[in-house]
Write a protein that holds these residues in place. Structure first.
Motif, short mmCIF file in Angstrom:
data_model
loop_
_atom_site.label_atom_id
_atom_site.label_comp_id
_atom_site.label_asym_id
_atom_site.label_seq_id
_atom_site.Cartn_x
_atom_site.Cartn_y
_atom_site.Cartn_z
N VAL A 149 0.88 -1.18 0.00
CA VAL A 149 0.00 0.00 0.00
C VAL A 149 0.91 1.22 0.00
O VAL A 149 1.57 1.51 1.00
N ARG A 150 0.96 1.92 -1.12
CA ARG A 150 1.92 3.00 -1.29
C ARG A 150 1.24 4.36 -1.18
O ARG A 150 0.21 4.61 -1.81
N LYS A 151 1.87 5.26 -0.40
CA LYS A 151 1.39 6.64 -0.31
C LYS A 151 1.91 7.43 -1.51
O LYS A 151 3.08 7.32 -1.87
N MET A 152 1.00 8.22 -2.11
CA MET A 152 1.39 9.04 -3.25
C MET A 152 0.82 10.44 -3.09
O MET A 152 -0.12 10.67 -2.32
N GLY A 153 1.39 11.38 -3.83
CA GLY A 153 1.04 12.78 -3.67
C GLY A 153 -0.27 13.18 -4.34
O GLY A 153 -0.95 12.37 -4.98
N ALA A 154 -0.59 14.48 -4.22
CA ALA A 154 -1.85 15.00 -4.74
C ALA A 154 -1.93 14.90 -6.26
O ALA A 154 -3.02 14.78 -6.82
N ASP A 155 -0.78 14.94 -6.95
CA ASP A 155 -0.81 14.89 -8.41
C ASP A 155 -1.49 13.64 -8.93
O ASP A 155 -2.18 13.67 -9.95
N SER A 156 -1.30 12.53 -8.24
CA SER A 156 -1.87 11.27 -8.71
C SER A 156 -3.02 10.77 -7.86
O SER A 156 -3.86 10.01 -8.35
N ASN A 157 -3.11 11.19 -6.61
CA ASN A 157 -4.09 10.57 -5.71
C ASN A 157 -4.98 11.56 -4.96
O ASN A 157 -5.44 11.27 -3.85
N PHE A 158 -5.23 12.71 -5.56
CA PHE A 158 -6.22 13.62 -5.00
C PHE A 158 -7.07 14.11 -6.16
O PHE A 158 -6.57 14.75 -7.09
N TRP A 159 -8.36 13.78 -6.13
CA TRP A 159 -9.25 14.11 -7.24
C TRP A 159 -9.91 15.47 -7.01
O TRP A 159 -10.37 15.78 -5.92
N GLU A 160 -9.92 16.28 -8.07
CA GLU A 160 -10.59 17.57 -8.02
C GLU A 160 -11.13 17.90 -9.39
O GLU A 160 -10.57 17.50 -10.41
N SER A 161 -12.23 18.63 -9.39
CA SER A 161 -12.86 18.98 -10.66
C SER A 161 -12.43 20.34 -11.16
O SER A 161 -12.63 20.68 -12.31
N GLY A 162 -11.85 21.14 -10.30
CA GLY A 162 -11.48 22.50 -10.64
C GLY A 162 -10.96 23.20 -9.41
O GLY A 162 -10.72 22.58 -8.36
N PRO A 163 -10.79 24.51 -9.47
CA PRO A 163 -10.23 25.25 -8.32
C PRO A 163 -11.14 25.25 -7.10
O PRO A 163 -10.67 25.43 -5.99
N THR A 164 -12.44 25.08 -7.31
CA THR A 164 -13.37 25.02 -6.18
C THR A 164 -14.33 23.87 -6.40
O THR A 164 -14.43 23.30 -7.48
N GLY A 165 -15.07 23.52 -5.33
CA GLY A 165 -16.09 22.50 -5.45
C GLY A 165 -15.72 21.19 -4.78
O GLY A 165 -14.69 21.08 -4.10
N PRO A 166 -16.55 20.14 -4.96
CA PRO A 166 -16.30 18.84 -4.34
C PRO A 166 -14.97 18.25 -4.77
O PRO A 166 -14.57 18.37 -5.93
N CYS A 167 -14.29 17.59 -3.87
CA CYS A 167 -13.00 16.97 -4.16
C CYS A 167 -12.71 15.94 -3.08
O CYS A 167 -13.49 15.77 -2.14
N GLY A 168 -11.58 15.27 -3.20
CA GLY A 168 -11.24 14.30 -2.18
C GLY A 168 -10.12 13.38 -2.60
O GLY A 168 -9.73 13.34 -3.78
N PRO A 169 -9.61 12.61 -1.66
CA PRO A 169 -8.53 11.67 -1.97
C PRO A 169 -9.05 10.50 -2.80
O PRO A 169 -10.24 10.22 -2.83
N CYS A 170 -8.13 9.84 -3.48
CA CYS A 170 -8.53 8.64 -4.22
C CYS A 170 -7.51 7.53 -3.96
O CYS A 170 -6.41 7.76 -3.47
N SER A 171 -7.93 6.32 -4.30
CA SER A 171 -7.10 5.14 -4.09
C SER A 171 -7.18 4.29 -5.34
O SER A 171 -8.27 4.09 -5.89
N GLU A 172 -6.04 3.77 -5.79
CA GLU A 172 -5.99 3.05 -7.05
C GLU A 172 -5.44 1.64 -6.86
O GLU A 172 -4.51 1.44 -6.07
N ILE A 173 -6.02 0.69 -7.62
CA ILE A 173 -5.53 -0.69 -7.61
C ILE A 173 -4.71 -0.92 -8.87
O ILE A 173 -5.16 -0.59 -9.98
N TYR A 174 -3.51 -1.49 -8.70
CA TYR A 174 -2.60 -1.74 -9.80
C TYR A 174 -2.37 -3.24 -9.96
O TYR A 174 -2.26 -3.98 -8.97
N TYR A 175 -2.26 -3.68 -11.21
CA TYR A 175 -1.91 -5.08 -11.49
C TYR A 175 -0.43 -5.15 -11.83
O TYR A 175 0.09 -4.33 -12.61
N ASP A 176 0.26 -6.13 -11.25
CA ASP A 176 1.70 -6.29 -11.43
C ASP A 176 1.97 -7.37 -12.48
O ASP A 176 1.68 -8.55 -12.26
N PHE A 177 2.53 -6.97 -13.63
CA PHE A 177 2.85 -7.94 -14.69
C PHE A 177 4.15 -8.70 -14.41
O PHE A 177 4.39 -9.76 -14.98
#
Length: 871
Positions: A149-177
């Motif tokens: 379980v890896r911690k990552m920054g806002a660039d990849s793991n914080f969802w936002e629609s624009g400068p204002t409004g609803p937003c929040g953290p996100c979590s992603e599942i990755y498959y390892d080849f």
């Protein structure tokens, strides 16, 4: 290893899984979104934007969908990477204030490891670096060791629609080849090892204009699992294109090109992939009502079609092939998207027409490239190379190859700069889903629409906008937008324009000129003619009754028109757009050819028959499934919720419609078709009038015909014969004029015979014939050549207009045998005057735009002839 599943099975298992978790399955929304901030549906959550904003009632507490999407901001990567697409399907599960992180994480893990049987040891997870709750839940619920379980920054793991409004953290599942590489020095952004398959967005915060975060009172879940990506994993193929979702389309391209995809070089494989991807996108876009064009969605569709044609040519596919590709795609996806099957003929016709037109454009581009090469000394500019690519579909590689044959190079750096500017424009247009559009309206409650029952009502002013900004009050002379708590004014929608009327109060009069709807809020645009209006004022809202009667007569007539077209032409007729105005109606529909006069008469008679039969309309609100079961048709471009309004003209028409209508068809009075024209390939347009507008139309026609009768001094009914006679006289006169011009040009040319020079045994004549027209110039050249004989060579030029040059070359058999080709010769000479042209080896014409250079062009022609024939 997991069970191999085809794409349809993956989609169905996902939706069934969440149905078992009490999610309501909803169909995919259209690629044409009900959102003015986005051209196309670019994300699975986009159809639920108003729900997340609290502006629309949630369809259910829990929802699951397979949403079709189109993105073009990274179009240059399509076919070059394993997973970039323009068209893709996003599987999603959504919670609107119901469950949150624990359930979302638990079900996601159960789905990927239990339903899809992915080995847990091959799965990694990322969380937002400040989201400790999610970090703990992945270990508790899924049993993942902390190292995976890896911690990552806002660039990849914080969802936002624009400068204002609803937003929040996100979590992603990755498959390892490549789990054999171990668990040390892990980079989840390494595309060669990891593939993100599932994204969970925890929409829990709201950011205000100051950048301050606060907890949302109702937290939401928005997830997305890429169908194509999961198919790649479960089918064990190296990229998304080789899954059963795309590869059958590529197989068709193999047959048409005679090439083997697996034996192709990298460039050819890229072309195969682009055709496979774009075919899926274009069939869905056409089925959802998008027409090829030069702006907006139409430009996106046109660009995709042109890329397909270009890459087909690069693979060696000759002639038209798009309809064959589309047929495979429709059969492949028609089970999941039945509207593709319903629109099959429209899709094939539209693609064939657009492809044919572009093939002609390509030929124009080839000529333009030849002209660019002719005027370039050392290199082709990046601007020219990009113009050839963007406008005519010429790939940079082809331009460079042709240039190299002429010993020239291309300014690739400038080309890439122009390309990057276009990419940046595309990224800006598709970067975010803006949930904050109309922020000044965001906190207002919905406007109650009373207009189905009332034409006037009391109302309270909830908001005053001046030049888009909220203000407390506005005075006489100001143009404003007003939001009321309730209104009888119909807002523009479903093709019907908004009502007009006025708002009044003690010493107040506001003339309302336009009414629009923004989500659930109705905006009244008008001018204050007297007094002052302020937030909180009580006003009397009154629509213009005469205008309302006109618009509802036209709206009901539109329903009758569609029913008549289906009866006369067949059920395959599909609406492609409409306008219901006070003075007319407009109806666009899919049909491959112009209607005959008999068909027009049949349609008009049917509509007027139904009007005279005095059908009483039924207007009911019911669940959409019940409406569809009754056979109700949907109007193009209209968006519908779970409850819909059904307009039923018994025995004639039943449609979903939110517009206003007459109570009985007899109220319409009369219907008259004004015109029937083509507006795009496979799309026709009818304009008509109904009700009071018919009288105005007939009055205008009567006035015009009486004026013509007076002018021609005949009876009204004799006007057609008189016009026909005048037209015939005019044609005869024009023929005489053309004959005289040709005779004059020949006579002028005859006088030039003495100027013919002898070169190498050939008789050569090059002359300027003043302002002679092209046809007369050609006749003169042929006459002179006949006089000079088989050893003659004639080049004539003229300037028939201020910005027009005409050139003709006529060569005898001897000159042609010497190696001269009139088509190539005159085309080269015409370039001097800013033009071009061509024709047969013995006779050819060309044109130009710069008469001031005609003398130079003729001098060059004389020199070339002397050089070619004197040797």
């Amino acid at each position: 290893m997991p069970t191999v599943l085809n794409g349809n099975a993956i989609r169905e298992k996902f939706l069934q899984f969440f149905e078992s978790k009490q999610h309501r399955r909803l169909p995919s929304a259209s690629l044409v979104p009900d959102d003015p901030t986005v051209l196309l549906t670019i994300a699975g959550m986009l159809p639920f934007k108003p729900v997340f904003m609290g502006k629309r009632e949630r369809p259910a507490p829990r929802v699951t969908t397979s949403q079709k999407c189109v993105r073009t901001n990274d179009i240059e990567n399509v076919g070059r990477t394993a997973r970039h697409h323009t068209f893709f399907e996003m599987l999603g599960n959504f919670s609107f204030g119901d469950y949150f992180k624990r359930e979302a994480i638990g079900w996601a893990w159960e789905l990927v490891t239990g339903v899809f049987e992915l080995p847990p040891e091959r799965l990694w997870v990322s969380v937002y670096e400040e989201d400790e709750e999610a970090l703990v839940l992945w270990q508790e619920v899924a049993g993942l060791p902390p190292v995976r379980v890896r911690k990552m920054g806002a660039d990849s793991n914080f969802w936002e629609s624009g400068p204002t409004g609803p937003c929040g953290p996100c979590s992603e599942i990755y498959y390892d080849f490549h789990p054999e590489r171990g668990e040390g020095d892990i980079d989840l952004d390494d595309d060669s090892r990891f593939l993100e398959i599932y994204n969970l967005v925890f929409m829990q915060l709201n950011r205000d204009s100051e950048g301050t975060f606060s907890e949302l009172p109702r937290k939401n879940i928005d997830t997305g699992l890429g169908l194509e990506r999961m198919a790649q994993v479960l089918q064990g193929v190296p990229n998304n294109y080789e899954t059963d979702l795309v590869f059958p389309i590529i197989r068709k391209a193999e047959v048409l090109s005679g090439r083997d995809y697996f034996k192709a070089d990298d460039q050819q494989k890229t072309s195969f992939k682009i055709i496979g991807d774009h075919t899926r996108a274009v069939v869905h876009l056409v089925a959802d009502g998008v027409l090829p064009g030069n702006l907006g969605r139409g430009y996106i569709l046109r660009r995709l079609i042109r890329r397909m044609v270009r890459h087909g040519r690069m693979l060696g596919i000759a002639g038209s092939f798009l309809p064959q590709m589309a047929t495979v795609a429709v059969e492949l996806m028609g089970g999941a998207y039945p509207n593709l099957l319903e629109s099959r003929e429209l899709i094939l016709t539209r693609l064939a027409t657009e492809e044919s037109q572009f093939l002609q454009t390509l030929e124009t581009g080839e000529r333009l490239l030849d002209e660019i090469l002719g005027r370039s000394e050392k290199r082709i500019s990046g601007v020219d190379a990009f113009m050839l690519y963007d406008t005519y579909g010429f790939p940079l590689e082809l331009t460079m190859e042709v240039a190299a044959e002429r010993g020239l190079e291309v300014d690739v750096a400038a080309y890439e700069e122009a390309m990057e500017k276009q990419r940046e424009r595309a990224r800006r247009a598709a970067k975010t889903v803006d949930l904050t559009q109309g922020a000044s309206l965001a906190d207002l409650e919905r406007t109650d629409f009373l207009g189905y029952r009332n034409v006037a009502s009391k109302a309270m002013v909830k908001l005053v906008l001046f030049e888009g900004e909220p203000i407390e009050r506005a005075s006489a002379g100001a143009s404003v937008q007003l939001v009321l708590d309730q209104t009888p004014f119909y807002p523009e929608g479903g093709g019907q324009i908004g009502d007009r009327g006025y708002l009044s109060g003690p010493d107040l009069l506001v003339r309302i000129e336009d009414v629009q709807k923004r989500d659930t809020v109705i905006l009244h645009t008008g001018r204050i003619e007297r007094g002052t209006v302020a937030t909180g004022d009580s006003v009397q809202a009154q629509i213009d009754l005469a205008d309302r009667r006109r618009s509802q007569a036209h709206h009901t007539a539109t329903h009758l028109l569609q029913a008549a077209l289906k009866k006369v032409l067949g059920e395959s007729v599909q609406q492609q757009g409409s306008l219901v105005a006070f003075d007319r109606l407009r109806f666009d529909f899919s049909w491959p050819k112009a209607l005959s006069q008999a068909e027009i008469q049949q349609v008009e008679d049917l509509v007027n028959t139904w009007i005279a039969e005095a059908h009483t309309l039924s207007q009911e609100v019911m669940p959409i499934d019940q409406a569809k079961a009754r056979g109700a048709l949907a109007f193009f471009g209209e968006k519908y919720g779970s409850e819909v309004r059904v307009i039923d003209v018994p025995g004639v028409s039943i449609e979903l419609c939110g517009g206003t209508h007459v109570r009985n068809t007899a109220e319409i009075g009369l219907f008259k078709m004004v015109s029937e024209t083509g507006i795009a390939s496979g799309v026709r347009r009818i304009e008509a009038v109904a009700g009071p507008a018919v009288l105005e139309y007939l009055r205008l026609r009567d006035t015009v015909t009486r004026q013509l009768a007076d002018e021609f001094k005949v009876q009204v009914e004799q006007i057609p014969q008189r016009v026909a006679a005048l037209t015939s006289d005019l044609k005869q006169a024009q023929k005489q004029i053309d004959s005289l011009k040709a005779a004059l040009a020949t006579a002028r040319a005859e006088a030039l015979l003495g100027q013919a020079e002898t070169t190498g045994g050939f008789r050569v004549l090059v002359a300027d014939l003043g302002d002679t027209e092209p046809e007369a110039l050609k006749s003169a050249a042929e006459h002179l050549l006949a006089k000079l004989g088989e050893g003659g060579a004639v080049v004539l030029g003229s300037a028939p207009a201020a910005d027009k040059v005409s050139l003709v070359a006529a060569f005898g058999k001897g000159a042609v045998a010497k190696g001269l080709n009139a088509g190539k010769f005159v085309g080269e000479v015409a370039k001097i005057t800013g033009g071009g042209g061509g024709g047969r080896p013995n006779l050819a014409q060309a044109g130009g735009k710069q008469p001031e250079k005609l003398k130079n062009a003729l001098s060059e022609a004389s020199s070339k002839l002397s050089g070619a024939l004197g040797a």
